[in-house]
Design an enzyme around this catalytic site. Structure first.
Site, PDB file in Angstrom:
ATOM      1  N   CYS A  13      39.123  41.065  33.729  1.00  0.00           N
ATOM      2  CA  CYS A  13      39.207  41.656  32.398  1.00  0.00           C
ATOM      3  C   CYS A  13      40.284  42.743  32.377  1.00  0.00           C
ATOM      4  CB  CYS A  13      37.905  42.278  31.903  1.00  0.00           C
ATOM      5  SG  CYS A  13      36.568  41.111  31.751  1.00  0.00           S
ATOM      6  N   ARG A  58      44.432  39.221  34.551  1.00  0.00           N
ATOM      7  CA  ARG A  58      43.135  39.754  34.971  1.00  0.00           C
ATOM      8  C   ARG A  58      41.965  38.960  34.408  1.00  0.00           C
ATOM      9  NH1 ARG A  58      43.790  45.046  36.914  1.00  0.00           N
ATOM     10  NH2 ARG A  58      41.577  45.353  36.717  1.00  0.00           N
ATOM     11  N   TRP A 111      37.463  37.857  31.436  1.00  0.00           N
ATOM     12  CA  TRP A 111      36.999  36.913  32.458  1.00  0.00           C
ATOM     13  C   TRP A 111      35.483  36.980  32.397  1.00  0.00           C
ATOM     14  CZ3 TRP A 111      34.026  36.805  36.927  1.00  0.00           C
ATOM     15  CH2 TRP A 111      34.200  35.682  37.754  1.00  0.00           C
ATOM     16  N   ASN A 161      35.628  46.500  30.921  1.00  0.00           N
ATOM     17  CA  ASN A 161      35.884  45.759  32.155  1.00  0.00           C
ATOM     18  C   ASN A 161      34.857  46.229  33.164  1.00  0.00           C
ATOM     19  OD1 ASN A 161      36.898  44.554  34.468  1.00  0.00           O
ATOM     20  ND2 ASN A 161      38.449  46.136  34.778  1.00  0.00           N
ATOM     21  N   GLY A 162      34.067  45.293  33.696  1.00  0.00           N
ATOM     22  CA  GLY A 162      33.044  45.668  34.676  1.00  0.00           C
ATOM     23  C   GLY A 162      31.740  44.962  34.348  1.00  0.00           C
ATOM     24  N   GLU A 216      43.394  26.825  45.352  1.00  0.00           N
ATOM     25  CA  GLU A 216      43.203  27.676  44.169  1.00  0.00           C
ATOM     26  C   GLU A 216      44.186  27.378  43.049  1.00  0.00           C
ATOM     27  OE1 GLU A 216      43.652  31.919  44.797  1.00  0.00           O
ATOM     28  OE2 GLU A 216      45.224  31.588  46.248  1.00  0.00           O
ATOM     29  N   HIS A 259      33.768  18.616  66.143  1.00  0.00           N
ATOM     30  CA  HIS A 259      32.341  18.971  66.079  1.00  0.00           C
ATOM     31  C   HIS A 259      31.741  18.658  64.711  1.00  0.00           C
ATOM     32  CE1 HIS A 259      32.626  20.606  70.060  1.00  0.00           C
ATOM     33  NE2 HIS A 259      33.755  21.172  69.686  1.00  0.00           N
ATOM     34  N   LYS A 300      42.773  37.939  38.630  1.00  0.00           N
ATOM     35  CA  LYS A 300      43.262  38.863  39.646  1.00  0.00           C
ATOM     36  C   LYS A 300      42.343  40.084  39.637  1.00  0.00           C
ATOM     37  CE  LYS A 300      47.232  39.736  42.025  1.00  0.00           C
ATOM     38  NZ  LYS A 300      47.547  38.757  43.062  1.00  0.00           N
TER      39      LYS A 300
HETATM   40  C1  F6R Z   1      43.955  34.459  46.830  1.00  0.00           C
HETATM   41  C2  F6R Z   1      43.690  35.790  46.327  1.00  0.00           C
HETATM   42  C3  F6R Z   1      42.349  36.363  46.551  1.00  0.00           C
HETATM   43  C4  F6R Z   1      42.454  37.848  46.927  1.00  0.00           C
HETATM   44  C5  F6R Z   1      41.058  38.473  46.984  1.00  0.00           C
HETATM   45  C6  F6R Z   1      41.112  39.921  47.416  1.00  0.00           C
HETATM   46  O1  F6R Z   1      45.245  34.058  46.553  1.00  0.00           O
HETATM   47  O2  F6R Z   1      44.532  36.409  45.720  1.00  0.00           O
HETATM   48  O3  F6R Z   1      41.622  35.665  47.502  1.00  0.00           O
HETATM   49  O4  F6R Z   1      43.104  37.948  48.154  1.00  0.00           O
HETATM   50  O5  F6R Z   1      40.461  38.375  45.731  1.00  0.00           O
HETATM   51  O6  F6R Z   1      41.847  40.673  46.506  1.00  0.00           O
HETATM   52  P1  F6R Z   1      42.380  42.104  46.872  1.00  0.00           P
HETATM   53  O7  F6R Z   1      43.392  41.943  47.966  1.00  0.00           O
HETATM   54  O8  F6R Z   1      42.977  42.629  45.616  1.00  0.00           O
HETATM   55  O9  F6R Z   1      41.199  42.904  47.345  1.00  0.00           O
END
Ligand code: F6R
Length: 604
Positions: A2, A27, A74, A100-101, A485, A501, A599
């Site tokens: 968000c 975001r 999001w 956001n949260g 992803e 395995h 993100k």
């Molecule tokens: C994958 C990706 C995520 C972040 C994860 C941690 O491409 O971007 O797996 O690495 O969400 O995010 P940060 O580094 O911001 O804590």
């Protein structure tokens, strides 16, 4: 997770809010909305879908007014829909809120409000905030915000409009990012700096629980007791262009290409004539008994490389844990341990919680973080910034490789201080690390077209298995994550020796295997695993600096440059980033904003 934005000034708010939301869309992007106040009323326009859908409704100009707030979502509570999109009105439409949260006690509060006659227009936790504001409002908005904040539990960055107060909005944060931008006769809020960088370079960072009253002429910040607090104004050095595509079709490709430059910034200033100097750390490496690394996603994969590297050169036990597990697995962390939290955004909820858990257990905490002044950076005892610059694509690229660079610097520094690395090896690694940016620049140019061709050949795959040993396994983890992803191809990473395995039963004719063999000590071992899958019909792309050994067994080869074995994950990961990028492009995915992702994961 968000994005929120707010504006008050003399210009029309809508175009500025829309522009800010565009920069924040990474975001969260399942719905969006804006609220603008004027003439004693608030008008909200919001809609399910991408920001472009909102653009169709606002026409870039509607609603009219010079004060407003905006949101790109999001979904957490309630599916993506017009009703659940933010902003949310209070029942009397006097308040509008973007959030956001997560409000954790929202069910309890829903009941509390229902018992008092409130009904709900949405399924969101955010609506609870606007209704509580109405419930507590008694002629003083600040007072209502304070009372609301004492009632809600969870994390929030909030933007709040009140219809009867022209030219003002309120903002508050707790465990969610929020910056306040200061302009001339206009002021802003946003979830991050790049969103409003075209408008101002001056920023205030509110602390946990602080409330900002934002007007065109100034910003007043109060604590939870309504007492005014003085804030330092920070001038950002970020280039506004850093948050633009600059001619690239996607941010992800731009950011892949930015890696050599980002690595230069991360590494060069820290290498002095006397050796590595890490100004961000103020502890004695000799006193550390054990290191815990906690992180999520790609940052965790960087931590997996860090474990091997630090253990080898600093002879210190390192345990790398997923931050989401760390907080609940009762780790044996104490004051003799160093906990390293790795995070690009510095806001990841699980990583932040792991940091707090480590501190609760008296561990010193070192943050390896990209976003300056983010929550993790602020709460850690020591900080080593990765200097990757803003990363906009949801899939991390330069964020990850600069994390690797910092872990190498840390491992070498610890090894040197502890006397566990031979001088010659230290000097070789330092030299090779400084050579990485130039080597990577050339490598990207060499491999770009080839990865595009490989993607053209393999993009219809339904599954892909990434295998490797040691550092190559860590790189495999990252390669598989990148591919899945953004291309939505099912991809798994396995330590090559583990295949037999169980997982090898999945290998059949034409299964796609990416066999990584860059570590000279393990190339022959991985080669036997490649032979095993080849015998069972797999199609293999080899990623190696020993093409002479692998060529006969692989259908295609990506040849890595010769470098120190410990540094190869930077090159392997970059090749696999490009491969994933072009596969996703061939499949027509939304590369910078893959489905269901966002993100900066600020919720647990
Ligand atoms: C994958 C990706 C995520 C972040 C994860 C941690 O491409 O971007 O797996 O690495 O969400 O995010 P940060 O580094 O911001 O804590």
């Amino acid at each position: 997770m968000c994005g929120i934005v707010g504006y008050t000034g003399k210009k029309q708010a809508t175009p500025i809010l829309m522009d800010g939301l565009e920069r924040l869309e990474y975001r969260g992007y399942d719905s969006s909305g804006i609220a603008v106040s004027g003439g004693g009323a608030i008008e909200i326009v919001k809609v399910k879908g991408r920001l472009s859908e909102l653009g169709k409704l606002t026409g870039g100009t509607r609603p009219a007014g010079t004060t407003g707030i905006g949101h790109t979502r999001w979904a957490t509570h309630g599916k993506p829909s017009n009703e659940n999109a933010h902003p949310h009105y209070s029942r009397d439409k006097k308040f509008a809120v973007v959030h956001n949260g997560i409000i954790e006690n929202y069910l309890e509060l829903r009941e509390f409000l229902a018992e008092r006659g409130f009904t709900f227009r949405s399924e969101t936790d955010t609506e609870i905030v606007s209704l509580l504001l109405e419930y507590y409002y008694d002629g003083d908005v600040l007072d209502a915000i304070v009372k609301m904040s004492r009632k809600v539990k969870g994390s929030y960055a909030l933007g709040i409009l009140y219809a009867d107060e022209a030219d003002v909005f309120y903002a508050m944060r707790k465990d969610s990012p929020l910056v306040i931008g200061l302009g001339e006769g206009e002021n802003f809020i946003a979830s991050d700096i790049p969103a409003i960088l075209p408008y101002t370079r001056k920023f205030i960072f509110p602390e946990e629980g602080e409330i900002a009253i934002v007007t065109p002429d100034g910003v007043t910040v109060c604590n939870g007791n309504k007492e005014r607090v003085e804030k330092t104004v920070v001038v950002s050095e970020l280039d506004a262009k850093a948050a633009e595509k600059d001619g690239y079709p996607h941010f992800m490709l731009k950011e892949i290409y930015e890696q050599p430059g980002a690595l230069r910034k991360t590494v060069y200033e820290r290498i002095k004539s006397e050796g590595i100097r890490l100004d961000g750390i103020r502890f004695d490496g000799k006193s550390v008994r054990k290191i815990y690394i906690a992180a999520c996603g790609s940052a965790y994969h960087a931590g997996a490389v860090g474990k091997y590297f630090i253990e080898k050169y600093a002879r210190l036990e390192v345990e790398t844990l997923l931050a989401s597990e760390f907080r609940y697995c009762d780790p044996l962390v104490d004051e003799n341990c160093l906990t390293v939290i790795i995070s690009q955004s510095g806001e990841t909820a699980d990583s932040l919680a792991a940091l707090r858990e480590a501190k609760r257990r008296k561990s010193r905490v070192l943050a390896i973080v990209n976003v300056v002044d983010s929550s993790i950076a602020r709460e850690a005892d020591d900080i080593l910034y990765t200097r990757a610059g803003p990363e906009i694509a949801v899939a991390t690229t330069k964020g990850y490789t600069t994390q690797l660079a910092v872990l190498y610097l840390l491992g070498l520094k610890l090894g040197h201080d502890r006397g566990t690395i031979a001088e010659a090896e230290y000097n070789t690694l330092v030299r090779e690390l400084t050579e990485v940016p130039a080597l990577l620049e050339k490598f990207i140019d060499d491999v770009n077209e080839q990865t595009q061709q490989l993607a053209g050949k393999y993009y219809p795959a339904t599954d892909a298995y990434f295998i490797g040993r040691g550092y190559d396994w860590s790189a495999a983890l990252e390669g598989a994550l990148k591919l899945k992803e953004i291309s939505y191809i099912h991809a798994e990473a396995y330590a090559a020796g583990e295949l037999k395995h169980g997982t090898i039963s999945l290998i059949e004719k034409n299964s796609l295997v990416i066999g990584i063999a860059a570590d000279p000590a393990l190339t022959e071992k991985t080669l036997s695993n490649i032979k095993e899958v080849k015998t069972r019909g797999a199609t293999v792309i080899g990623v190696t600096n020993r093409p002479d050994l692998l060529r006969a067994e692989c259908n295609d080869l990506i040849v890595l440059p010769k470098t120190h074995d410990a540094l190869t994950p930077i090159f392997t990961a970059t090749a696999l980033q490009l491969f994933a990028y072009y596969v996703a492009a061939s499949r027509g995915g939304d590369i910078d904003k893959p489905r269901n992702l966002a993100k900066s994961v600020t919720v647990e």
